[in-house]
Design a protein around this motif. Structure first.
Motif, PDB file in Angstrom:
ATOM      1  N   ILE A   1       0.794  -1.379   0.074  1.00  0.00           N
ATOM      2  CA  ILE A   1       0.132   0.092   0.128  1.00  0.00           C
ATOM      3  C   ILE A   1       0.808   1.183  -0.095  1.00  0.00           C
ATOM      4  N   LEU A   2       1.865   1.562   0.871  1.00  0.00           N
ATOM      5  CA  LEU A   2       2.866   2.548   0.826  1.00  0.00           C
ATOM      6  C   LEU A   2       3.695   2.701  -0.544  1.00  0.00           C
ATOM      7  N   SER A   3       3.723   1.299  -1.184  1.00  0.00           N
ATOM      8  CA  SER A   3       4.616   1.592  -2.502  1.00  0.00           C
ATOM      9  C   SER A   3       3.476   2.138  -3.593  1.00  0.00           C
ATOM     10  N   VAL A   4       2.314   1.606  -3.415  1.00  0.00           N
ATOM     11  CA  VAL A   4       1.158   2.123  -4.262  1.00  0.00           C
ATOM     12  C   VAL A   4       1.277   3.946  -4.035  1.00  0.00           C
ATOM     13  N   ILE A   5       1.102   4.374  -2.843  1.00  0.00           N
ATOM     14  CA  ILE A   5       1.038   5.747  -2.786  1.00  0.00           C
ATOM     15  C   ILE A   5       2.238   6.313  -3.147  1.00  0.00           C
ATOM     16  N   ILE A   6       3.273   5.838  -2.901  1.00  0.00           N
ATOM     17  CA  ILE A   6       4.697   6.795  -3.403  1.00  0.00           C
ATOM     18  C   ILE A   6       4.735   6.699  -4.748  1.00  0.00           C
ATOM     19  N   LEU A   7       4.836   5.242  -5.269  1.00  0.00           N
ATOM     20  CA  LEU A   7       4.817   5.399  -6.870  1.00  0.00           C
ATOM     21  C   LEU A   7       3.641   5.979  -7.765  1.00  0.00           C
ATOM     22  N   GLY A   8       2.576   5.775  -7.188  1.00  0.00           N
ATOM     23  CA  GLY A   8       1.318   6.620  -7.778  1.00  0.00           C
ATOM     24  C   GLY A   8       1.455   8.008  -7.799  1.00  0.00           C
ATOM     25  N   GLY A   9       2.058   8.654  -6.651  1.00  0.00           N
ATOM     26  CA  GLY A   9       2.283  10.071  -6.571  1.00  0.00           C
ATOM     27  C   GLY A   9       3.235  10.464  -7.531  1.00  0.00           C
ATOM     28  N   ALA A  10       4.475   9.720  -7.537  1.00  0.00           N
ATOM     29  CA  ALA A  10       5.597   9.905  -8.337  1.00  0.00           C
ATOM     30  C   ALA A  10       4.937   9.995  -9.993  1.00  0.00           C
TER      31      ALA A  10
ATOM     32  N   PRO B   1      -3.002  14.511 -13.626  1.00  0.00           N
ATOM     33  CA  PRO B   1      -2.696  15.868 -13.555  1.00  0.00           C
ATOM     34  C   PRO B   1      -3.947  16.793 -14.002  1.00  0.00           C
ATOM     35  N   HIS B   2      -4.715  16.030 -14.990  1.00  0.00           N
ATOM     36  CA  HIS B   2      -5.668  16.932 -15.740  1.00  0.00           C
ATOM     37  C   HIS B   2      -6.954  16.764 -14.800  1.00  0.00           C
ATOM     38  N   LEU B   3      -7.104  15.907 -14.075  1.00  0.00           N
ATOM     39  CA  LEU B   3      -8.124  15.860 -13.119  1.00  0.00           C
ATOM     40  C   LEU B   3      -7.910  16.718 -11.941  1.00  0.00           C
ATOM     41  N   VAL B   4      -6.856  17.069 -11.486  1.00  0.00           N
ATOM     42  CA  VAL B   4      -6.179  17.461 -10.186  1.00  0.00           C
ATOM     43  C   VAL B   4      -6.395  19.210 -10.727  1.00  0.00           C
ATOM     44  N   LYS B   5      -6.054  19.608 -12.111  1.00  0.00           N
ATOM     45  CA  LYS B   5      -6.008  20.871 -12.590  1.00  0.00           C
ATOM     46  C   LYS B   5      -7.542  21.187 -12.482  1.00  0.00           C
ATOM     47  N   SER B   6      -8.493  20.282 -12.936  1.00  0.00           N
ATOM     48  CA  SER B   6      -9.858  20.866 -13.054  1.00  0.00           C
ATOM     49  C   SER B   6     -10.656  20.831 -11.546  1.00  0.00           C
ATOM     50  N   LEU B   7      -9.829  20.046 -10.678  1.00  0.00           N
ATOM     51  CA  LEU B   7     -10.475  20.003  -9.391  1.00  0.00           C
ATOM     52  C   LEU B   7     -10.045  21.526  -8.840  1.00  0.00           C
ATOM     53  N   LEU B   8      -8.901  21.690  -8.994  1.00  0.00           N
ATOM     54  CA  LEU B   8      -8.274  22.866  -8.268  1.00  0.00           C
ATOM     55  C   LEU B   8      -8.707  24.225  -9.126  1.00  0.00           C
TER      56      LEU B   8
ATOM     57  N   PRO C   1       1.674  19.047  -5.257  1.00  0.00           N
ATOM     58  CA  PRO C   1       1.426  18.425  -4.210  1.00  0.00           C
ATOM     59  C   PRO C   1       0.029  17.659  -4.401  1.00  0.00           C
ATOM     60  N   ALA C   2      -0.979  18.353  -5.146  1.00  0.00           N
ATOM     61  CA  ALA C   2      -2.244  17.840  -5.382  1.00  0.00           C
ATOM     62  C   ALA C   2      -2.098  16.699  -6.341  1.00  0.00           C
ATOM     63  N   CYS C   3      -1.106  16.646  -7.188  1.00  0.00           N
ATOM     64  CA  CYS C   3      -1.033  15.589  -8.279  1.00  0.00           C
ATOM     65  C   CYS C   3      -0.444  14.459  -7.440  1.00  0.00           C
ATOM     66  N   PHE C   4       0.503  14.485  -6.424  1.00  0.00           N
ATOM     67  CA  PHE C   4       1.090  13.396  -5.911  1.00  0.00           C
ATOM     68  C   PHE C   4      -0.260  12.749  -4.881  1.00  0.00           C
ATOM     69  N   LEU C   5      -1.049  13.585  -4.418  1.00  0.00           N
ATOM     70  CA  LEU C   5      -2.117  13.017  -3.615  1.00  0.00           C
ATOM     71  C   LEU C   5      -3.096  12.367  -4.476  1.00  0.00           C
ATOM     72  N   GLY C   6      -3.459  12.982  -5.693  1.00  0.00           N
ATOM     73  CA  GLY C   6      -4.231  12.444  -6.718  1.00  0.00           C
ATOM     74  C   GLY C   6      -3.759  11.231  -7.430  1.00  0.00           C
TER      75      GLY C   6
END
Length: 355
Positions: A83-92, A288-295, A305-310
């Protein structure tokens, strides 16, 4: 008349203040949503698997380090590292996609589409087969370095093509072709590997977060963490670059150094993902597109930072489906991310064409 003019002038600052306040509320709400999504999906992933564990038992194992030995090993040695790998690599991967989209000024540029992930996969697969043939294993650092070399080779081809081709659509097509060539060579390599290693290589080449260990997590956390900190400090030059190369140069941005930094950072982030989880499609484009639309903004200081969380939330959701949808059979993570990411890319292309 003087009174009317005074009242009109007073309304201007009030409107600007209200707009700024609304933006701050939207930014705050967006980050709260992303954090809640990530937290909920984190808990859901810990609680999902072939072995059913109660929430009380999971909390006791995680926080008190006590419980049944089998359950303890499932949580601490299998689920949490994954799970931690998914979070780190997905954000990266999401941040890497944002950097590439910024560099090429193209909303559908990404590590997978431009063939960067495929180049990393090719070099890592070649070295993995070689080391397995001599009964040795690659270290995490060596895998990241090999993936970085492959990413830089693919990026070099893409940059050479970008000098000759003016249309971004042609650049994307060339990147896809480079990806197909690298994937074809990788398939040949995997086919001629030893029978005992074909399954592991095949699963990795399709994209998978399985088999993660705490040593993997520590290495990827250091590499991704340093890269993200450097990327965050480049927020102002990136914001200037978004307004045009000439504008950035007039603000004192060293264009040549900035380009090199952007290429290196996006390649390192993408290479780290490919080294541990294989190529993962569409995350670097869609998130990145979804995050920019959200923000409703493209400000790098907020989007990074939003891209990493997204990216973390998106990959947690996709990995959950990959693990549990057809349990005990596990789907490749790229199949699931493509299922949800491809429609977003189609929407981006249609919207850009209509615009």
């Amino acid at each position: 008349m003087e009174t009317d003019k005074t009242e009109f002038n007073n309304t201007e600052p009030n409107k600007a203040t209200d707009t700024l306040a609304l933006r701050r509320v939207r930014y705050t709400a967006s980050f709260i949503i992303l954090l809640l999504l990530t937290g909920i999906l984190f808990i859901w992933n810990v609680n999902s698997g072939s072995v059913d564990l109660s929430v009380r038992e999971i909390c006791r194992i995680v926080f008190l380090r006590t419980g049944d030995a089998t359950s303890y090993n499932i949580i601490w040695q299998i689920r949490l590292p994954r799970i931690l790998s998914v979070i780190i690599l997905g954000g990266a991967l999401s941040v890497s996609g944002f950097l590439l989209q910024t560099f090429f000024s193209n909303p559908i540029a990404g590590p997978f589409v431009l063939g960067i992930s495929s180049g990393s996969k090719l070099v890592v697969a070649l070295l993995m087969v070689y080391f397995l043939s001599i009964s040795k294993t690659m270290s995490s650092g060596m895998m990241i370095f090999a993936a970085f070399i492959g990413a830089m080779i693919s990026m070099s081809f893409v940059l050479l093509v970008s000098r000759k081709v003016n249309r971004m659509s042609m650049l994307v097509i060339c990147g896809v072709m480079i990806g197909y060539i690298c994937s074809a060579i990788t398939d040949f390599v995997v086919t001629f590997a030893d029978d005992s290693n074909i399954v592991n290589l095949h699963n990795w080449s399709l994209g998978s977060f399985s088999g993660m260990t705490w040593s993997n997590v520590s290495v990827m956390a250091v590499v991704v963490g340093i890269s993200l900190v450097i990327t965050f400090f480049l927020s102002k030059p990136i914001a200037a670059w978004q307004l045009g190369e000439v504008y950035a140069q007039n603000l004192g941005v060293n264009i040549r150094l900035f380009r090199v930094a952007l290429i290196l950072l996006s390649s390192i982030l993408s290479a780290c993902v490919t080294a541990f989880a294989g190529p993962i499609s569409f995350v670097g484009i869609a998130v990145p597109h979804l995050v920019k639309s959200l923000l409703n903004t493209a400000k790098p200081i907020l989007v990074i930072p939003a891209c990493f969380l997204g990216g973390a939330a998106f990959c947690l959701f996709c990995d959950l489906i990959a693990r549990t949808a057809f349990s005990p059979t596990e789907l490749s993570i790229s199949s699931v991310t493509a299922l949800f990411g491809a429609p977003v890319v189609i929407y981006i292309m249609v919207r850009k064409k209509m615009g």
